[in-house]
Design an enzyme around this catalytic site. Structure first.
Site, PDB file in Angstrom:
ATOM      1  N   SER A  66       0.802  -1.239   0.000  1.00 25.85           N
ATOM      2  CA  SER A  66       0.000   0.000   0.000  1.00 25.85           C
ATOM      3  C   SER A  66       0.827   1.277   0.000  1.00 25.85           C
ATOM      4  O   SER A  66       0.287   2.358  -0.268  1.00 25.85           O
ATOM      5  CB  SER A  66      -0.963   0.007   1.193  1.00 25.85           C
ATOM      6  OG  SER A  66      -2.069  -0.820   0.934  1.00 25.85           O
ATOM      7  N   LYS A  79       0.555   3.266  -3.099  1.00 23.23           N
ATOM      8  CA  LYS A  79      -0.580   4.173  -3.317  1.00 23.23           C
ATOM      9  C   LYS A  79      -0.132   5.634  -3.251  1.00 23.23           C
ATOM     10  O   LYS A  79      -0.692   6.488  -3.939  1.00 23.23           O
ATOM     11  CB  LYS A  79      -1.663   3.911  -2.276  1.00 23.23           C
ATOM     12  CG  LYS A  79      -2.316   2.545  -2.407  1.00 23.23           C
ATOM     13  CD  LYS A  79      -3.213   2.238  -1.217  1.00 23.23           C
ATOM     14  CE  LYS A  79      -3.848   0.856  -1.343  1.00 23.23           C
ATOM     15  NZ  LYS A  79      -4.607   0.464  -0.142  1.00 23.23           N
ATOM     16  N   TYR A 131      -2.815  -1.934 -10.628  1.00 22.67           N
ATOM     17  CA  TYR A 131      -2.899  -1.951  -9.169  1.00 22.67           C
ATOM     18  C   TYR A 131      -2.025  -3.056  -8.574  1.00 22.67           C
ATOM     19  O   TYR A 131      -1.270  -2.827  -7.627  1.00 22.67           O
ATOM     20  CB  TYR A 131      -4.358  -2.128  -8.748  1.00 22.67           C
ATOM     21  CG  TYR A 131      -4.573  -2.149  -7.258  1.00 22.67           C
ATOM     22  CD1 TYR A 131      -4.602  -0.967  -6.529  1.00 22.67           C
ATOM     23  CD2 TYR A 131      -4.734  -3.346  -6.570  1.00 22.67           C
ATOM     24  CE1 TYR A 131      -4.800  -0.975  -5.160  1.00 22.67           C
ATOM     25  CE2 TYR A 131      -4.926  -3.369  -5.199  1.00 22.67           C
ATOM     26  CZ  TYR A 131      -4.955  -2.182  -4.499  1.00 22.67           C
ATOM     27  OH  TYR A 131      -5.134  -2.195  -3.140  1.00 22.67           O
ATOM     28  N   TYR A 156      -4.049   2.901   7.602  1.00 25.13           N
ATOM     29  CA  TYR A 156      -5.316   2.179   7.540  1.00 25.13           C
ATOM     30  C   TYR A 156      -6.292   2.743   8.581  1.00 25.13           C
ATOM     31  O   TYR A 156      -6.327   3.948   8.813  1.00 25.13           O
ATOM     32  CB  TYR A 156      -5.091   0.676   7.701  1.00 25.13           C
ATOM     33  CG  TYR A 156      -4.131   0.085   6.710  1.00 25.13           C
ATOM     34  CD1 TYR A 156      -4.288   0.310   5.334  1.00 25.13           C
ATOM     35  CD2 TYR A 156      -3.060  -0.705   7.111  1.00 25.13           C
ATOM     36  CE1 TYR A 156      -3.416  -0.243   4.406  1.00 25.13           C
ATOM     37  CE2 TYR A 156      -2.184  -1.263   6.186  1.00 25.13           C
ATOM     38  CZ  TYR A 156      -2.366  -1.020   4.837  1.00 25.13           C
ATOM     39  OH  TYR A 156      -1.497  -1.565   3.920  1.00 25.13           O
ATOM     40  N   VAL A 181       1.158  -3.936   3.728  1.00 26.87           N
ATOM     41  CA  VAL A 181       0.974  -5.221   4.401  1.00 26.87           C
ATOM     42  C   VAL A 181       2.171  -6.166   4.234  1.00 26.87           C
ATOM     43  O   VAL A 181       2.143  -7.284   4.737  1.00 26.87           O
ATOM     44  CB  VAL A 181      -0.327  -5.923   3.971  1.00 26.87           C
ATOM     45  CG1 VAL A 181      -1.535  -5.131   4.420  1.00 26.87           C
ATOM     46  CG2 VAL A 181      -0.349  -6.183   2.470  1.00 26.87           C
TER      47      VAL A 181
END
Length: 309
Positions: free
Chosen positions: A64, A67, A194, A245, A263
């Site tokens: 992540s 991102k 992605y 998160y 993660v």
């Protein structure tokens, strides 16, 4: 050994036992194979000095954290207005793979994911990255990472990519729901980008240098302006409000620095005009954050007075 490096070694020793309280991400088989006892930290200062402690397991995937980079590329491509017409700016308080809050906006003119740091929002951002082909788009993302980190060897871990792609039922479902809401059009192409951006591999020092680049409002360790200042400020704000998160509020209070987790157990942190930090600790808590990594950053922030608040 300098004071900073001795301190980082003490932090690793102090929190190594915390790795026993979590475990690597189980829903992606390649990540489940990571060593749960691994723990390392690297810090790069604005003076260009690098300090490290622990045992960084070579390369590991951004997950992540990617991102943040993809948002940078999309903002440079499209500008703020276009991006935030499609994706919101608000924290969710929900798990990263949830669409719950978007479902609640049924009466609004445009349903959209609440922010770019949750999976649905990141998929929409991926769909907005310019390029004639999938390879051109992913290479543009990788190029920005190379510029920020100074490492020309940044690459995709295809084993993790295949593992993530094969077990991506939830993300595939999210993508088709986004298509239903007219948020994305090319589902499979968006998913491929992605998965590939999540599988980009870096080292601890690369993460720290990426953090330093953000801490210096887009200037890398060599002083080159590789991303616009305005873009760096936007993504750092998202790191504060949404970067950890659904533990982001607690992290902001207890640690108070812009950070983003993945993660794989990775964390990147940007301490404005002081340093960038990269951490790897694959043992995760129930929110998907590195158990030991969180504690290291908490102590580092408290003991060195690093909070931006």
């Amino acid at each position: 050994m300098e004071e900073m490096e001795r301190y980082l070694h003490r932090l690793i020793t102090r929190h190594r036992s915390a790795t026993k309280e979590g475990k690597p991400a189980q829903y992606i088989p390649e990540l489940a194979r990571q060593n749960p006892d691994a723990l390392a930290i690297t810090a790069v200062t604005t003076e260009g000095r690098t300090y490290g402690a622990g045992e960084c397991p070579g390369y590991f995937t951004l997950q992540s954290i990617a991102k943040v980079i993809t948002l940078i590329v999309a903002l440079m491509d499209r500008g703020e207005e276009a991006i935030f017409h499609q994706v919101g700016m608000e924290p969710t308080g929900d798990p990263f793979d949830s669409l719950y809050k978007m479902e609640l906006t049924a009466g609004e003119k445009l349903r959209k994911p609440l922010n770019p740091m949750i999976n649905a929002g990141a998929m929409v951002v991926c769909s907005l990255v310019r390029g004639n082909t999938l390879d051109e788009r992913i290479q543009r993302i990788i190029h920005v990472i190379k510029e920020m980190s100074g490492n020309p060897e940044v690459h995709i871990d295809w084993s993790v990519y295949e593992s993530e792609r094969e077990t991506a039922d939830r993300n595939r479902a999210l993508a088709y729901i986004l298509k239903e809401y007219h948020m994305i059009q090319r589902v499979e192409e968006t998913l491929e980008l992605y998965f590939q951006q999540s599988s980009i591999s870096v080292r601890c020092e690369d993460l720290a240098r990426i953090g330093l680049c953000l801490a210096q409002n887009g200037r890398n360790v060599d002083g080159k302006q590789v991303i616009p200042e305005s873009v760096a400020r936007i993504v750092k704000t998202f790191m504060v409000t949404c970067g950890m998160y659904d533990q982001s509020g607690e992290f902001a209070i207890r640690v108070g620095i812009p950070a983003k987790s993945g993660v794989s157990g990775s964390i990147v942190a940007a301490i404005p005009f002081r340093m960038g930090i990269g951490i790897i600790g694959p043992a995760l808590n129930e929110r998907g954050n590195s158990v030991a990594g969180l504690r290291i950053l908490r102590d580092l922030s408290m003991e060195w007075n690093l909070s931006i608040f």
